[in-house]
Motif scaffolding. Sequence first.
Motif, PDB file in Angstrom:
ATOM      1  N   GLY A  81     104.943 -69.133 -36.613  1.00  0.00           N
ATOM      2  CA  GLY A  81     105.133 -68.225 -35.505  1.00  0.00           C
ATOM      3  C   GLY A  81     106.094 -67.107 -35.853  1.00  0.00           C
ATOM      4  N   ALA A  82     106.496 -66.357 -34.839  1.00  0.00           N
ATOM      5  CA  ALA A  82     107.302 -65.154 -35.047  1.00  0.00           C
ATOM      6  C   ALA A  82     108.641 -65.453 -35.707  1.00  0.00           C
ATOM      7  N   GLY A  83     109.329 -66.491 -35.239  1.00  0.00           N
ATOM      8  CA  GLY A  83     110.652 -66.783 -35.777  1.00  0.00           C
ATOM      9  C   GLY A  83     110.627 -67.081 -37.255  1.00  0.00           C
ATOM     10  N   ASP A  84     109.705 -67.943 -37.677  1.00  0.00           N
ATOM     11  CA  ASP A  84     109.595 -68.269 -39.096  1.00  0.00           C
ATOM     12  C   ASP A  84     109.148 -67.072 -39.912  1.00  0.00           C
ATOM     13  N   ALA A  85     108.284 -66.231 -39.354  1.00  0.00           N
ATOM     14  CA  ALA A  85     107.825 -65.049 -40.083  1.00  0.00           C
ATOM     15  C   ALA A  85     108.993 -64.111 -40.380  1.00  0.00           C
ATOM     16  N   ILE A  86     109.868 -63.924 -39.415  1.00  0.00           N
ATOM     17  CA  ILE A  86     111.025 -63.047 -39.625  1.00  0.00           C
ATOM     18  C   ILE A  86     112.023 -63.696 -40.581  1.00  0.00           C
ATOM     19  N   GLU A  87     112.333 -64.962 -40.371  1.00  0.00           N
ATOM     20  CA  GLU A  87     113.270 -65.640 -41.265  1.00  0.00           C
ATOM     21  C   GLU A  87     112.723 -65.736 -42.680  1.00  0.00           C
TER      22      GLU A  87
ATOM     23  N   GLU B 119     105.209 -63.131 -29.384  1.00  0.00           N
ATOM     24  CA  GLU B 119     105.155 -64.550 -29.012  1.00  0.00           C
ATOM     25  C   GLU B 119     103.787 -65.156 -29.269  1.00  0.00           C
ATOM     26  N   ARG B 120     102.770 -64.312 -29.499  1.00  0.00           N
ATOM     27  CA  ARG B 120     101.418 -64.816 -29.762  1.00  0.00           C
ATOM     28  C   ARG B 120     101.081 -64.875 -31.247  1.00  0.00           C
TER      29      ARG B 120
ATOM     30  N   VAL C  85     108.718 -58.195 -30.924  1.00  0.00           N
ATOM     31  CA  VAL C  85     108.512 -57.389 -29.721  1.00  0.00           C
ATOM     32  C   VAL C  85     107.578 -58.157 -28.806  1.00  0.00           C
ATOM     33  N   PRO C  86     107.944 -58.386 -27.545  1.00  0.00           N
ATOM     34  CA  PRO C  86     107.027 -59.072 -26.623  1.00  0.00           C
ATOM     35  C   PRO C  86     105.696 -58.328 -26.530  1.00  0.00           C
ATOM     36  N   SER C  87     104.610 -59.072 -26.493  1.00  0.00           N
ATOM     37  CA  SER C  87     103.289 -58.448 -26.504  1.00  0.00           C
ATOM     38  C   SER C  87     103.084 -57.489 -25.331  1.00  0.00           C
TER      39      SER C  87
ATOM     40  N   GLY D 178      98.936 -62.126 -32.383  1.00  0.00           N
ATOM     41  CA  GLY D 178      97.856 -63.098 -32.458  1.00  0.00           C
ATOM     42  C   GLY D 178      97.662 -63.593 -33.882  1.00  0.00           C
ATOM     43  N   ILE D 179      96.466 -64.065 -34.185  1.00  0.00           N
ATOM     44  CA  ILE D 179      96.166 -64.628 -35.498  1.00  0.00           C
ATOM     45  C   ILE D 179      96.188 -63.533 -36.558  1.00  0.00           C
ATOM     46  N   THR D 180      96.944 -63.773 -37.613  1.00  0.00           N
ATOM     47  CA  THR D 180      97.012 -62.850 -38.746  1.00  0.00           C
ATOM     48  C   THR D 180      97.001 -63.697 -40.005  1.00  0.00           C
ATOM     49  N   PHE D 181      95.815 -63.888 -40.554  1.00  0.00           N
ATOM     50  CA  PHE D 181      95.624 -64.772 -41.703  1.00  0.00           C
ATOM     51  C   PHE D 181      95.066 -63.992 -42.886  1.00  0.00           C
TER      52      PHE D 181
END
Length: 348
Positions: free
Chosen positions: A172-178, A130-131, A186-188, A110-113
């Motif tokens: 999102g997840a993809g950009d965070a990992i890259e 994915e969230r 991991v799927p929620s 979810g939101i992590t700011f």
Amino acid sequence: MTASPVLFDQRGHLGLITLNRPRQLNALSFEMLRLIGDQVDAWLADPSIRQLALVGAGDRALCAGGDIAESREAIEAGTPQLFYDFLGYEYRLDVKLNEMSKPYVTLMDGITFGGGLGLSAHASHRIVTERSRLGMPEVRIGYIPDVGGSWRLAVMPGEVGMHLALTAGSMGAGDAIEGGLADAYVPSARLAELLVALETDDADAVVARFSAPAPAGELHAQRDWIDAAYRHELVEDMLAALGDLAEAGNAAAGEAAASIQQMSPTSLVATARLLRDARKRPGLRSSVSREYRVGMHLATAPDFREGVRARVVDKDNNPQWQPARLEDVAPAEIERLFATDATAALWG
């Protein structure tokens, strides 16, 4: 009976921290930081705890950042030292979590700011789903990316981090990992099962077992125009480049320019410099030292109070920045923000 804003639970060999303000998207108060710090110290000294994990209550956020209203109240009451104490404690806690010997698994579901990233993005094992939506939107309120965020954004590939910092954007997840802000996808739906596994199994093995292929990074796929626009030294030149791209038909560049123009000019200039400095002198400790130095000045400047009023308190989204134009931000004022050495106040 009022529930604690942070819950702690020993499950087998796992020490589980749950941020427990779901209605506030688990926003961090000073009380919460102190509770976490005290419990982490206890668990580090406890041999029965082999690893720690951080989660957020509810299904919307790990943590939306610091409790900005609480910070504004301290400043409006003429007690900015309370805010400085909050920042100092928060930064030292983030560094402790980064440097501690025991594995630390954070579930950025979810939101992590903002402050949420400070607690999670420097961990040994960082999970997204994915969230997940990760970001450092501080320029929206007349402040800067902090809690080590200036470093994490600065070292992302190309200029993606600069783009996110100046537009107050999220990923999102993809950009965070890259981009190096997360390690595994991991799927929620599998997070509860993962936490059970952490009660007995090693964090490395658990994260590897539950990891799935991450979606492609949307922003990293656009690096051609992002890198071209944000490679400039001055924010004014970045905006001009974005305008040229927009005129050539790049709608995303036009949206980025429009977003930047809504932010505090002083914060934009200070943020760009913070990221440039973080590339030259990377690392969490050096970055939070710079952020603390600049943040102490900005906390009592007009834009922070006005930004919180417009974005958080009144929510009219019409902040009146001082100055209102990038070209009116005095270089001498930016030098003043970076000049005072606050290292002793932070680490003393």
